[in-house]
Design a protein around this motif. Structure first.
Motif, short mmCIF file in Angstrom:
data_model
loop_
_atom_site.label_atom_id
_atom_site.label_comp_id
_atom_site.label_asym_id
_atom_site.label_seq_id
_atom_site.Cartn_x
_atom_site.Cartn_y
_atom_site.Cartn_z
N ASN A 4 0.02 0.54 -2.34
CA ASN A 4 -0.32 1.11 -1.04
C ASN A 4 -1.09 0.09 -0.20
OD1 ASN A 4 0.82 3.65 -1.58
ND2 ASN A 4 -1.02 4.27 -2.72
N PRO A 5 -1.11 0.28 1.13
CA PRO A 5 -1.84 -0.67 1.99
C PRO A 5 -3.33 -0.61 1.74
CG PRO A 5 -0.28 0.65 3.27
CD PRO A 5 -0.38 1.29 1.93
N HIS A 32 -3.91 -5.08 7.75
CA HIS A 32 -3.01 -5.56 8.80
C HIS A 32 -3.68 -6.55 9.74
CE1 HIS A 32 -5.32 -2.41 10.73
NE2 HIS A 32 -4.91 -2.84 11.91
N ARG A 64 7.16 -4.45 3.33
CA ARG A 64 6.23 -3.59 2.60
C ARG A 64 5.78 -4.23 1.30
NH1 ARG A 64 4.55 1.58 2.21
NH2 ARG A 64 4.02 2.32 0.12
N TRP A 120 2.26 -5.42 7.38
CA TRP A 120 2.29 -4.04 7.85
C TRP A 120 2.69 -3.94 9.31
CZ3 TRP A 120 2.76 -1.58 3.74
CH2 TRP A 120 2.04 -1.91 2.60
N CYS A 129 9.87 0.79 10.62
CA CYS A 129 9.85 2.23 10.39
C CYS A 129 10.13 3.00 11.68
CB CYS A 129 8.51 2.66 9.80
SG CYS A 129 8.30 2.20 8.07
N GLU A 181 6.58 8.05 7.23
CA GLU A 181 6.10 6.95 6.41
C GLU A 181 5.21 6.01 7.21
OE1 GLU A 181 8.02 3.61 3.35
OE2 GLU A 181 9.32 4.97 4.50
N SER A 187 1.78 7.66 7.50
CA SER A 187 1.03 7.55 6.25
C SER A 187 0.43 6.15 6.09
CB SER A 187 1.95 7.87 5.07
OG SER A 187 2.44 9.20 5.16
N THR A 188 1.23 5.15 6.45
CA THR A 188 0.74 3.77 6.36
C THR A 188 -0.43 3.55 7.32
OG1 THR A 188 2.97 3.04 5.79
CG2 THR A 188 1.43 1.36 6.54
N GLN A 201 -3.57 4.97 5.93
CA GLN A 201 -4.14 4.16 4.87
C GLN A 201 -4.76 2.87 5.42
OE1 GLN A 201 -0.65 3.83 2.47
NE2 GLN A 201 -1.21 5.56 1.14
#
Length: 1119
Positions: A923-924, A929, A960, A965, A972, A980, A983-984, A987
Motif C-alpha cells: 500500500n502507499p 507521492h 503502482r 502515485w 486510474c 481505487e 483509496s490511494t 492512504q
C-alpha cells in the motif's frame, strides 16, 4: 612575486581586455547550459549576439544596453553581419538555410521589419555573410559552394522596388565549401577549400587567385591602401596558404609575393592584459608554427588579423613582420571594428579586446586605477615607456603615484622594477627626440630587428638603370632554372623565414620594396645584389638536388636495349630477372582482369535472377540464388586464406594444373615448419590435435557463433583488396547487403558464412545505412552484429580530422567538429559518437540530442548504458516546445512496446527506493507521492501518451508496483477506476490530490460517501497503529508537524468542509449522517459552515431580487 621579464624591443603593441561582458550575458540568460551564444557581429553602434534558440540580441555599445530582440522560428542563428554603411540594417542566417535582412527602424521608432528573405540555401549550412560596401546587398556562401546575393528593400523607398529587380540571385557555385567572403570596390572575393576566386559583380567576370590549389579551410580578405602615399591605390588581396604562408595579390588576382610566417612565429607569445589574471611573459623561444589561417580580417591601422582556436595572430604584411601573437583559450569566432576585437569562446562567454600601443594601454589602466596591471605593463615594455614620446600620455608623476599605490608587502619586487623604469625615463624634450623628429620630418624610415634605422630618402635615390641591370641578372638566372622541367611539389617550405616568392612581382614592378607601385622608390643596390646572390645559390642548390636524383635513379636508364652490342653484353645478366618480373606482373594483371570478368558475369546473372518476382519474394529461392553467387565472390574478393582454400570443386579445378609443384611446396613447408602446425594423412598424429579437431567440427555443425566457439573473430575489412569498377561496385553492394540481411533473419547452412562473418569479410561492399537499420532490428537477438558494425565504422573513420579533435578531450570542440559534418550519414556520426561516449560518458550522451533526426533514440539505446540513455531521451524531449513534447514523444515510439520499456527505465533510475513509497503489504506510504523523481517530467509524458486499454492497464500496474502515485492516479482516472484512486489518495493523506486541476475530484454523492467512509477507515487504522505508518516528515522535512487536524490531511471533517463548499453545509452534514459517522465539528469547521449558510442565503436573496427585477422589466416592455 617573481621578476617580470622585459619583452624584445620590436614589440610595441599588445592586446588588452578592459571590459567584462559576463554581467551582460548573465542578464540575457546566455550563460546557462541550454541557451548559448552561437555567433556575433559588431558595428560602430551595435553588438549583435545570435543564440541557439533563434534570437538575435542587439546590444547598444554605449552603456551595453539591450535594445532589441529579433526572433526566428527557422532554427538557431549561425551567422550575422551588420551593414557597414547603414547601421539600420542587419543580416541574419539560421541553421535551416534561411537568410533574413532586418530593418531596425529605430530612428522612426517603428517596429523592426523583415525587408528581405531568402531560402536560396535551404538545407545547406550557411558559412559566410558579407555586405556590399555601397548598396543594400548581402552576399551569402554555404557549405555546398553556392554564392548568392540578396537585395534589401528599405521601407523608405518601398519594398516593391527590390522585388522588381530580382531580390535573390545566384552569383556562382565554386568547387567546395565557402570559407570566407569579402567585398571591396565592386569586387567579390570568395575563398573555398581549394582556392580563392575574384568576381567582378558588375561585369560578371571571374578570376582565380594564383594557380596552386590547397586543401582545407583557409581565409582571404581585401587590404585597403588608404594611408600616406598609398591613398588612391587599389586594395591588395591576402590569401592564406598552408604552412603559415600568405599570398599577397593585386586587385586583379595576380600573386605578387608569398609571405612566410612559420619561422617568425617561433617567438614567444605576448600575454593578454586582462583583469582576470596577472599577465606572465616567458622569453623562451617556441618551435616554428605551421598554422592554417581559417579566417583573415583587416584590422585597424594596416594590420592583418587571423586566429585559431588557441591563439590570435596580428601581422603587418607591408613589411612582412609579426606585430604580435597571443594565446587565447577555446576561441570560436572573432568580430572586429577598427582596433576592437569581440571574441566568442567555446564555452559561450565573450571577451572584448583592444589592440593598442603599450603607452596607451598604461594610460587606460591608470585611468581605471588598475595599478598592478599598469606597473606590470611598464616593466614589460620598458623600451616604449621610457621614451620621451610616452611622456605626453604617461607623465613621470603618474608613474610615481602608481608606485606609491602598490603594496610593499605583496609587490616588493614589482616596486623595485618600477623604480628602475622611472630612473630610465626620458624627459619630454630630449636630444634623442629632436634627432628622431628631424629624421622623420625629412625622410621616411623603418626600424629593423637589429635596431638599425633604414632611411628611405624623399629627395633622391639610385638610378633605375643600375638597379634594373642587377635585377635582369637575377631574372636570367630564373630563366636558366626553368630549363629543368621536373615536377616539383606545391609551395616548398623554406627554412629562411624572410624568403618570399616574388617572381611575379619582380616582373611587373622591378625592385620595389614592399611591392608598392612607386616609381621613385627603386631597390637599393645592396638589396639587389642580395637578391642575385639568393637566386644563384638557389639555382646551385636545386641543380645539385637534380643531379643526385638522377644518380639515384640511374638504374632505371639501364634497360636491356639490343640496339648496341656492348650494352646487350653488359646487361645480359640482368635480363632474365627483368623478364621474370615483367612476366609475373603481366600474369597478375591478366588474372585480375579475368577474375573481375568472372565476378561481373556471376553478379549480372544473379541480379537478373532476383529481378524475377517469383525469386525475390520467395526467401528460399532468393537464398539459393545468392548461394550460387557467393563462391565467386569469396574466390575473388575474399580473404587470402579463404580464396586459397575455397570450395572443393573450384579448388580441384585450380589444383589440377600444377599438382606436382604444389606437392613439392607442401613437403618443403612441412620440413621447414614445426610438426604440430601441419597434420597430414598418416603422419604427425597427436591426441591433443585430434581433440581440437573434433571440438571444432562439433562447433561448426552446431552453428555456434565465433564468441561461443572460442575462436577469435575475423578482422573487419573496410577496403577492397582489388580495385572494383564503379558500375560493378553498385551491383556488388546490392547483392552483398541483401545476403547479409537475409542471413541475419534466417538460419543459414553449415557451409555458408554467418551474418557476422560475412559482414567482417565484405564490409567494404555493404550499404552502411541499411546495415545500421538491420543491426537496430536484430539488436536484441544478435548483439554481436551491432558490435561488429561499430568496430567496422570505427576502423573506417580512424584517420579523419574529427578523430584528432576528439582525442584532445575537449567535448564542446569535438561536438563542433562533428556538427560540421552535417548533413552527414548516420553511420559516420555514430562512429564518432562511440568515441565521444567512451571518452566523456553521460556528458557526451546528453549532447547527442542536437543531432536528431539523423541519429534516433534506437541508435543511442544500442550504444549507451540504460541510465545514460534516459538522460539523452529526457534532453531530447525537453528540447521541444512544451505544447509539442507529447506528440514528439509519441512519434519516437516505434514500436509501441518501447513505451513500457522506457517507463520501466525511468521508474528504476534516479528514483526513490520502494521501501520509501510502498508499505510491506504493497500500500502507499504516507505522503510518499511528494518524493522527487529524477525523470519526473519524462514519466509524466509517458503516462499521458495515447494508448489502448491493455497498455494502460500494464502501465498502471507498473506505476503502482514502483510507487509512482502521481502517474497511477492519472491512469486510474483514465481507466475509470475512481474507487481505487480515492483509496490511494486516502492512504497518501493529501487533500490537494482532490483539488488540483489534475486531481481526482468526486463527482457524485456516492463518491463522496465512499471517500468519507474510506477516510474514516484510514484514520482508524492509523490511530491503531500508533503512528507506525506516519512519519513526521519526508526527505528530512516535517509535513504534518505532529498535528492530527492539519488542513492538508484527509479526514471526515476536512472532506465534509470540502463537500460543504460544493453542495452546501446542510447537504454535507446529511451525507455525513448517512455514512453513519458521528462527528463533532471543531470550532473552526462550525464557523466555516455558518459562513457558508449565510453566503448561501445571501446568494439566494440576490438571485431572487434579480429575477424579480427582470420580471418587472419584461412586463413593462410588454405593456
Amino acid at each position: 612575486m617573481s621578476p617580470i621579464p622585459a619583452v624584445p624591443e620590436n614589440y610595441s603593441h599588445l592586446l588588452a581586455e578592459f571590459d567584462c561582458l559576463d554581467p551582460l550575458l548573465s542578464a540575457l540568460r546566455l550563460d546557462s547550459g541550454r541557451l548559448k551564444c552561437t555567433c556575433l557581429a559588431v558595428s560602430r553602434k551595435w553588438l549583435a549576439l545570435g543564440t541557439s534558440a533563434g534570437g538575435l540580441h542587439l546590444i547598444q555599445r554605449e552603456g551595453w544596453k539591450q535594445r532589441l530582440i529579433l526572433t526566428h522560428k527557422e532554427g538557431s542563428i549561425i551567422q550575422a553581419a551588420c551593414c557597414p554603411h547603414n547601421e539600420d540594417f542587419i543580416a541574419v542566417a539560421t541553421s535551416q538555410g534561411l537568410v533574413v535582412v532586418w530593418e531596425l527602424q529605430l530612428e522612426r521608432r517603428g517596429r523592426p521589419d523583415r525587408v528581405s528573405v531568402s531560402w536560396e540555401h535551404k538545407g545547406q549550412t550557411i558559412t559566410a555573410l558579407c555586405w556590399d560596401t555601397s548598396v543594400l546587398r548581402v552576399f551569402v556562401g554555404d557549405s555546398a559552394g553556392k554564392v548568392s546575393y540578396l537585395r534589401a528593400g528599405s521601407s523608405k523607398t518601398g519594398k516593391g522596388a527590390a522585388f522588381v529587380i530580382f531580390p535573390v540571385q545566384t552569383v556562382t557555385t565554386v568547387d567546395s565549401k565557402v570559407v570566407q567572403l569579402g567585398y571591396q570596390d565592386g569586387r567579390l572575393l570568395v575563398s573555398s577549400l581549394s582556392r580563392c576566386y575574384l568576381c567582378d559583380t558588375e561585369k560578371e567576370k571571374f578570376w582565380r587567385v594564383g594557380q596552386k590549389e590547397r586543401d582545407g579551410e583557409y581565409g582571404a580578405c581585401f587590404f585597403p591602401q588608404n594611408r600616406g602615399l598609398l591613398v588612391g591605390q587599389p586594395p591588395l588581396l591576402y590569401c592564406a596558404r598552408p604552412g603559415s604562408r600568405v599570398w599577397e595579390a593585386s586587385f586583379n588576382g595576380e600573386v605578387l609575393s608569398t609571405h612566410q610566417f612559420k619561422q617568425l612565429l617561433a617567438c614567444p607569445p605576448l600575454p593578454l592584459i586582462t583583469y582576470r589574471n596577472e599577465p606572465c611573459y616567458s622569453s623562451v623561444q617556441r618551435s616554428p608554427q605551421a598554422v592554417a589561417f581559417a579566417k583573415m580580417l583587416y584590422l585597424g591601422d594596416q594590420n592583418l588579423l587571423t586566429w585559431t582556436d588557441t591563439a590570435i595572430y596580428i601581422f603587418t604584411p607591408q613589411n612582412g613582420q609579426v606585430l604580435l601573437w597571443t594565446e587565447v583559450d577555446d576561441l570560436v569566432d572573432v568580430a572586429i571594428y577598427r582596433s576592437e576585437l569581440f571574441c566568442l569562446h567555446g564555452s559561450g562567454h565573450l571577451s572584448h579586446l583592444s589592440l593598442l600601443s603599450a603607452e596607451r594601454c598604461v594610460e587606460r589602466l591608470l585611468r581605471r586605477e588598475s595599478w598592478t596591471l599598469a606597473a606590470i605593463v611598464c616593466c614589460m615594455f620598458q623600451h616604449t615607456i621610457t621614451t620621451s614620446r610616452a611622456r605626453k600620455s604617461i607623465p613621470i608623476d603618474r608613474l610615481e603615484h602608481t608606485r606609491s599605490q602598490l603594496s610593499a608587502s605583496t609587490h616588493q619586487e614589482l616596486i623595485g622594477q618600477l623604480e628602475e623604469v622611472i630612473t630610465k625615463l626620458e624627459p619630454l624634450d630630449s636630444a634623442s627626440s629632436s634627432r628622431r623628429s628631424s629624421i622623420s620630418s625629412h625622410e621616411s624610415f623603418n626600424v629593423l630587428d637589429c635596431g638599425i634605422y633604414r632611411v628611405i630618402s624623399r629627395r633622391g635615390s639610385q638610378s633605375d638603370e643600375e638597379t634594373g641591370s642587377l635585377i635582369n641578372q637575377s631574372l636570367s638566372e630564373e630563366e636558366r632554372l626553368k630549363e629543368f622541367s621536373f615536377a616539383q611539389e606545391e609551395d616548398p617550405v623554406d627554412s629562411d623565414p624572410q624568403r618570399s616568392e616574388r617572381v611575379d612581382a619582380e616582373r611587373s614592378e622591378q625592385g620595389l620594396p614592399f611591392h608598392l607601385p612607386l616609381s621613385f622608390r627603386p631597390k637599393p643596390p645592396r638589396i639587389a645584389l642580395q637578391a642575385v646572390k639568393d637566386s644563384v645559390s638557389s639555382f646551385v642548390k636545386k641543380t645539385t638536388e637534380k643531379i643526385n636524383t638522377l644518380q639515384m635513379n640511374s638504374e632505371l636508364w639501364q634497360r636491356p636495349e639490343f640496339r648496341e652490342g656492348g650494352q646487350a653484353e653488359m646487361l645480359s645478366s640482368t635480363t632474365p630477372y627483368s623478364e621474370e618480373i615483367y612476366n609475373e606482373v603481366y600474369d597478375e594483371m591478366s588474372n585480375n582482369d579475368a577474375d573481375m570478368q568472372d565476378l561481373r558475369s556471376a553478379t549480372e546473372r544473379t541480379m537478373s535472377q532476383i529481378q524475377d518476382p517469383l525469386v525475390l519474394l520467395d526467401p528460399l529461392s532468393l537464398w539459393e540464388a545468392l548461394q550460387e553467387w557467393l563462391p565467386v565472390l569469396e574466390r575473388i574478393l575474399g580473404p587470402a586464406e579463404l580464396s586459397s582454400t575455397g570450395p572443393a570443386e573450384e579448388k580441384r579445378e585450380r589444383d589440377c594444373v600444377n599438382t606436382s609443384t604444389d606437392q613439392q611446396e607442401v613437403l618443403s613447408t612441412c620440413s621447414s615448419e614445426e610438426p604440430a602446425d601441419i597434420v597430414t594423412d598418416g603422419t604427425c598424429h597427436s591426441p591433443e590435435l585430434e581433440e581440437k579437431e573434433e571440438l571444432c567440427e562439433n562447433q561448426l555443425t552446431a552453428g555456434l557463433p565465433e564468441e561461443v566457439s572460442g575462436t577469435p573473430p575475423e578482422p573487419v575489412r573496410v577496403a577492397s583488396p582489388k580495385p572494383v569498377p564503379s558500375d560493378l561496385q553498385a551491383s556488388l553492394t546490392e547483392l552483398a547487403t541483401l545476403y547479409t540481411e537475409l542471413s541475419c533473419f534466417r538460419n543459414q547452412g553449415e557451409q555458408a558464412p554467418g551474418c557476422r562473418t560475412f559482414l567482417c569479410r565484405y564490409f567494404f561492399l555493404l550499404d552502411q545505412e541499411r546495415m545500421r537499420r538491420m543491426c537496430l532490428l536484430c539488436y536484441q537477438e544478435h548483439p554481436e552484429m551491432q558490435s561488429s558494425f561499430t568496430e567496422a565504422m570505427l576502423e573506417l573513420t580512424r584517420c579523419t580530422r574529427v578523430v584528432d579533435v576528439i582525442q584532445r578531450g575537449d567535448l564542446q570542440r569535438s561536438l563542433r567538429s562533428v556538427r560540421e559534418l552535417q548533413p552527414g550519414s548516420a553511420p559516420l556520426l555514430l562512429a564518432h559518437f562511440h568515441r565521444l561516449y567512451e571518452k566523456h560518458g553521460e556528458a557526451a550522451v546528453r549532447s547527442f540530442s542536437q543531432f536528431y533526426p539523423t541519429i534516433i533514440p534506437a541508435d543511442i539505446m544500442a550504444m549507451a548504458q540504460k541510465s545514460h540513455f534516459l538522460a539523452y531521451l529526457d534532453n531530447l524531449v525537453q528540447s521541444q516546445t512544451e505544447e509539442h513534447r507529447l506528440s514528439f514523444l509519441q512519434s519516437l515510439l516505434e514500436p509501441e512496446s518501447l513505451r513500457q520499456d522506457w517507463l520501466l527505465l525511468a521508474l528504476t533510475h534516479d528514483a526513490p527506493q520502494r521501501c520509501h513509497t510502498l508499505t510491506e503489504d504493497g500500500n502507499p506510504r504516507w505522503h510518499s507521492h511528494l518524493f522527487s523523481w529524477g525523470y519526473g517530467r519524462l514519466l509524466s509524458l509517458l503516462v499521458r501518451l495515447p494508448a489502448d486499454l491493455p497498455s494502460k492497464l500494464v502501465m498502471a500496474e507498473t506505476c503502482r508496483s514502483h510507487g509512482y502515485w502521481t502517474g497511477f492516479l492519472y491512469l486510474c482516472q483514465q481507466l475509470q477506476r475512481r474507487a481505487e484512486a480515492f483509496s490511494t489518495i486516502c492512504q497518501l493523506d493529501d487533500i490537494s490530490l482532490l483539488e488540483e486541476p489534475e486531481g481526482v475530484e468526486p463527482q457524485t454523492l456516492d463518491e463522496w460517501k465512499f471517500l468519507i467512509q474510506r477516510s474514516q477507515q484510514c484514520c482508524s487504522s492509523s490511530a491503531a497503529s500508533a503512528d507506525g505508518e506516519r512519519p513526521t516528515g519526508v526527505n528530512g522535512s516535517s509535513w504534518s508537524n505532529g498535528s492530527t487536524d492539519t488542513p492538508g490531511k484527509i479526514n471526515p471533517e476536512n472532506l465534509t468542509l470540502m463537500l460543504a463548499r460544493t453542495a452546501g453545509p446542510d447537504h454535507a452534514l446529511a451525507v455525513l449522517e448517512e455514512c453513519g459517522i458521528q462527528l463533532a465539528l471543531s470550532p473552526h469547521s462550525t464557523l466555516v459552515c455558518e459562513l457558508l449558510r449565510v453566503t448561501e442565503k445571501r446568494q439566494r436573496a440576490m438571485i431572487q431580487t434579480m429575477l424579480e427585477r427582470c420580471d418587472r422589466f419584461l412586463w413593462s416592455q410588454h405593456a
